[in-house]
Design a protein around this motif. Structure first.
Motif, short mmCIF file in Angstrom:
data_model
loop_
_atom_site.label_atom_id
_atom_site.label_comp_id
_atom_site.label_asym_id
_atom_site.label_seq_id
_atom_site.Cartn_x
_atom_site.Cartn_y
_atom_site.Cartn_z
N ASN A 280 -6.57 0.78 2.11
CA ASN A 280 -6.28 0.59 0.69
C ASN A 280 -7.42 1.14 -0.18
O ASN A 280 -7.17 1.75 -1.22
CB ASN A 280 -6.06 -0.91 0.43
N GLN A 281 -8.67 0.94 0.27
CA GLN A 281 -9.82 1.45 -0.48
C GLN A 281 -9.81 2.98 -0.51
O GLN A 281 -10.23 3.59 -1.49
CB GLN A 281 -11.14 0.93 0.11
N SER B 30 -6.59 -2.94 6.96
CA SER B 30 -5.64 -2.65 5.89
C SER B 30 -6.38 -2.41 4.57
O SER B 30 -6.05 -1.48 3.83
CB SER B 30 -4.66 -3.82 5.73
N GLU B 31 -7.38 -3.24 4.30
CA GLU B 31 -8.13 -3.09 3.05
C GLU B 31 -8.95 -1.80 3.05
O GLU B 31 -9.11 -1.17 2.01
CB GLU B 31 -9.02 -4.31 2.79
N LYS C 14 -7.79 3.95 -3.28
CA LYS C 14 -8.45 3.66 -4.57
C LYS C 14 -9.63 4.61 -4.79
O LYS C 14 -10.41 4.42 -5.72
CB LYS C 14 -8.96 2.22 -4.57
N TYR D 275 -1.69 -0.86 -4.98
CA TYR D 275 -2.94 -1.10 -4.27
C TYR D 275 -3.59 -2.43 -4.67
O TYR D 275 -4.24 -3.08 -3.87
CB TYR D 275 -3.91 0.07 -4.47
N ASN E 154 -4.43 -8.91 1.25
CA ASN E 154 -5.45 -8.85 2.30
C ASN E 154 -6.46 -9.98 2.15
O ASN E 154 -6.83 -10.62 3.15
CB ASN E 154 -6.17 -7.49 2.27
N CYS F 126 -1.80 -5.11 -2.72
CA CYS F 126 -2.23 -4.99 -1.32
C CYS F 126 -3.57 -5.68 -1.13
O CYS F 126 -3.76 -6.47 -0.19
CB CYS F 126 -2.30 -3.52 -0.91
N SER F 127 -4.53 -5.42 -2.02
CA SER F 127 -5.86 -6.06 -1.93
C SER F 127 -5.75 -7.58 -2.04
O SER F 127 -6.41 -8.31 -1.30
CB SER F 127 -6.79 -5.55 -3.04
N ASN G 35 0.84 -1.20 0.00
CA ASN G 35 0.00 0.00 0.00
C ASN G 35 0.88 1.26 0.00
O ASN G 35 0.63 2.20 -0.75
CB ASN G 35 -0.94 0.00 1.21
#
Length: 201
Positions: free
Chosen positions: A121-122, A117-118, A125, A88, A95, A91-92, A83
């Protein structure tokens, strides 16, 4: 470990490197990878993400069959590193893999950390509503663990999500929560500095 707990990261890293030198001369693989994991944690905090990624990848390979909690923790932290360097998508993926591996290993201790974490990350995004939902879901369990660092980071990204949705009145309470944790615990991270810039605005 003591220096890291006191947030003296340079001293912690210096001592981990000395320890690594001694431990590398032994056959204690578990301790070798425990030190690698801890060095990666300091590297992550200091912003040396590529070096941390390399160390966490080694830890994942080792802990996969040896220690489910250390394996899941290493996966979680690897996702955080991706991340921070802007990958990203990866990262997803990590996760999601972490949540599935937790189910496979019958270990849910890290599940809410992958969701947290997600959520962050969102945010990156630009999916702000999803970010708020996921981080809010994870916060109670993180608070229960007395993990004020991740609690603070979660509040910051909830606040930033509301800010980017043009709802500063919804963002402010979360920025004040970050400030309260700083007052109470003296915890701050380089990326949290923006919390104060937004409060000033």
């Amino acid at each position: 470990i003591v220096y890291y707990g006191q947030k003296k990261h340079k001293h912690a890293l210096d001592n981990y490197l000395v320890a690594d030198n001694y431990i590398s001369k032994t056959s204690d693989k578990y301790l070798t990878y425990k030190v690698k994991y801890n060095i990666a944690g300091v590297k992550y905090y200091l912003g040396f993400y590529d070096e941390a990624i390399s160390l966490y990848t080694e830890c994942i390979d080792y802990f996969n069959e040896k220690n489910s909690r250390a394996y899941l923790n290493s996966l979680h932290l690897l996702g955080l590193c991706y991340n921070r360097i802007g990958n990203y998508g990866l990262c997803s993926e990590i996760n999601e893999k972490g949540i599935q591996e937790g189910i496979r290993l019958d270990n849910n201790e890290v599940k809410d950390y992958f969701i947290h974490s997600e959520g962050i990350n969102q945010y990156f995004k630009n999916n702000y509503a999803e970010a708020i939902k996921k981080i809010n879901y994870a916060i109670p369990s993180i608070k229960k663990n007395k993990d004020f660092g991740n609690e603070s980071v979660g509040y910051f990204y909830i606040g930033k999500s509301y800010w980017n949705l043009h709802k500063p009145e919804m963002a402010l309470p979360y920025f004040f929560k970050v400030d309260k944790i700083f007052d109470d615990k003296e915890y701050i991270r380089p990326d949290l500095r923006e919390n104060y810039e937004l409060l000033l605005k």
